[in-house]
Design a protein around this motif. Structure first.
Motif, PDB file in Angstrom:
ATOM      1  N   ARG A 121       5.191  -3.682  22.292  1.00 43.78           N
ATOM      2  CA  ARG A 121       4.590  -3.330  23.588  1.00 43.78           C
ATOM      3  C   ARG A 121       3.066  -3.343  23.512  1.00 43.78           C
ATOM      4  O   ARG A 121       2.385  -3.847  24.415  1.00 43.78           O
TER       5      ARG A 121
ATOM      6  N   GLY B 221      10.778 -14.713  29.031  1.00 41.41           N
ATOM      7  CA  GLY B 221      11.007 -13.454  29.729  1.00 41.41           C
ATOM      8  C   GLY B 221      12.354 -12.838  29.406  1.00 41.41           C
ATOM      9  O   GLY B 221      12.476 -11.609  29.291  1.00 41.41           O
ATOM     10  N   LEU B 222      13.359 -13.673  29.250  1.00 42.49           N
ATOM     11  CA  LEU B 222      14.689 -13.160  28.918  1.00 42.49           C
ATOM     12  C   LEU B 222      14.670 -12.445  27.568  1.00 42.49           C
ATOM     13  O   LEU B 222      15.277 -11.380  27.409  1.00 42.49           O
TER      14      LEU B 222
ATOM     15  N   ALA C 203       5.414  -9.596  34.127  1.00 44.03           N
ATOM     16  CA  ALA C 203       5.915 -10.979  34.190  1.00 44.03           C
ATOM     17  C   ALA C 203       4.774 -11.984  34.271  1.00 44.03           C
ATOM     18  O   ALA C 203       4.894 -13.113  33.779  1.00 44.03           O
TER      19      ALA C 203
ATOM     20  N   SER D 237      12.349  -9.164  27.788  1.00 42.95           N
ATOM     21  CA  SER D 237      12.918  -8.050  28.555  1.00 42.95           C
ATOM     22  C   SER D 237      13.805  -7.174  27.674  1.00 42.95           C
ATOM     23  O   SER D 237      13.847  -5.948  27.839  1.00 42.95           O
ATOM     24  N   GLN D 238      14.494  -7.795  26.729  1.00 41.94           N
ATOM     25  CA  GLN D 238      15.339  -7.041  25.811  1.00 41.94           C
ATOM     26  C   GLN D 238      14.510  -6.326  24.751  1.00 41.94           C
ATOM     27  O   GLN D 238      14.839  -5.215  24.329  1.00 41.94           O
TER      28      GLN D 238
ATOM     29  N   GLY E 206      11.087  -0.345  35.225  1.00 43.06           N
ATOM     30  CA  GLY E 206      11.267  -1.262  36.350  1.00 43.06           C
ATOM     31  C   GLY E 206      10.018  -1.558  37.143  1.00 43.06           C
ATOM     32  O   GLY E 206       9.722  -2.736  37.412  1.00 43.06           O
TER      33      GLY E 206
ATOM     34  N   ARG F 175      11.740  -3.734  27.011  1.00 44.07           N
ATOM     35  CA  ARG F 175      12.438  -2.770  27.877  1.00 44.07           C
ATOM     36  C   ARG F 175      11.440  -1.904  28.657  1.00 44.07           C
ATOM     37  O   ARG F 175      11.449  -0.677  28.580  1.00 44.07           O
TER      38      ARG F 175
ATOM     39  N   ARG G  34       7.625  -4.164  35.438  1.00 48.34           N
ATOM     40  CA  ARG G  34       8.100  -5.499  35.081  1.00 48.34           C
ATOM     41  C   ARG G  34       7.492  -6.624  35.921  1.00 48.34           C
ATOM     42  O   ARG G  34       7.129  -7.666  35.376  1.00 48.34           O
TER      43      ARG G  34
ATOM     44  N   THR H 144       4.083 -13.781  23.993  1.00 49.19           N
ATOM     45  CA  THR H 144       5.425 -13.803  23.412  1.00 49.19           C
ATOM     46  C   THR H 144       5.349 -13.867  21.892  1.00 49.19           C
ATOM     47  O   THR H 144       6.069 -13.145  21.192  1.00 49.19           O
TER      48      THR H 144
ATOM     49  N   VAL I 173       3.738 -13.176  30.770  1.00 49.06           N
ATOM     50  CA  VAL I 173       4.723 -13.772  29.865  1.00 49.06           C
ATOM     51  C   VAL I 173       4.351 -15.233  29.625  1.00 49.06           C
ATOM     52  O   VAL I 173       4.662 -16.118  30.426  1.00 49.06           O
TER      53      VAL I 173
END
Length: 248
Positions: free
Chosen positions: A140, A101-102, A119, A105-106, A112, A109, A115, A127, A122
């Motif tokens: 995406r 997820g970290l 999640a 998220s980058q 909000g 993007r 998300r 991934t 994920v």
């Protein structure tokens, strides 16, 4: 033509060099989603064989939705393990998704409000597909199509597997209790690309099988998790030693 801030070419312009057509991203994502989603049947069978009801089995797929953790949980329960120990093993296997997820998220993007929903998707497969894409737009699309396809099929086949296991009766008599581990190994094997990854997997197998006869069900999985930090520590020591040798 340079890409815009979202990783897509401006409307009416040819795609940037190295760009991937949306149709190709969708095709690849569907292939992963369908191939892995169908293995939810094995989880449904395994879960029902472990004594969980159809409702409990389906709830696990709907709410947990991470195959390795689900198989670890029901596998430990089937072996007579303590529910807390079984849940702990499943939790530690699922922690890797937080690290995914970290990174995602980058890369993605996402807005909000989206998300918390994203999640839930994920996992390993979404991934892998997202990170393989050359642009944010493609990432995406790959993430969304893989997640939607896999989530839908995994839950439908989980239901089918659970209902089928109930109709068959004793899954152990049919040998269906081996379906879960077999599927998990089939998913894991292609991911072991480097010598370090293969060493971690091999050591984890040795630890898990070695402690299986002497520890309660579910605990060997926790012990096997020590393989990763042990191998990485040894690898770090080896590189440090090699670096000192070069300096000399």
């Amino acid at each position: 033509m340079p890409e815009d801030s979202q990783g897509a070419s401006a409307p009416g312009t040819p795609p940037a060099p190295g760009a991937k057509p949306d149709s190709a991203v969708v095709r690849d994502a569907l292939g992963v989603g369908i191939a892995v989603g169908l293995s939810g049947f094995a989880f449904g069978v395994t879960s029902a064989g472990a004594g969980l009801s159809v409702g409990q089995t389906c709830a696990l797929s709907l709410l947990v939705f991470t195959g390795a953790s689900q198989f670890a949980l029901v596998g430990a329960l089937a072996a007579g393990g303590n529910p807390l120990t079984a849940a702990a093993g499943a939790f530690f296997l699922g922690v890797r998704n937080a690290f995914y997820g970290l990174r995602l998220s980058q890369l993605l993007r996402l807005p909000g409000p989206v998300r918390p929903l994203a999640a839930q998707w994920v996992i390993d497969e979404t991934t892998a597909v997202a990170l393989a894409q050359p642009s944010r737009r493609a990432a995406r699309i790959g993430f969304t199509v893989t997640g939607l396809t896999l989530y839908t099929l995994w839950n439908l086949t989980t239901l089918a597997g659970a209902l089928g296991a109930e109709a068959l009766g004793d899954t152990a008599a049919w040998g269906l209790d081996a379906a879960g581990p077999a599927v998990f190994l089939a998913l894991l094997a292609p991911m072991l690309r480097t010598a370090t990854e293969r060493t971690v997997a091999g050591l984890a197998v040795v630890l898990g099988l070695g402690f299986l006869p002497v520890l309660p069900a579910g605990v060997p999985v926790l012990v096997a998790a020590l393989a990763a930090p042990a191998v990485l520590w040894c690898e770090g020591r080896r590189r440090a030693t090699s670096g000192k040798g070069v300096d000399r």
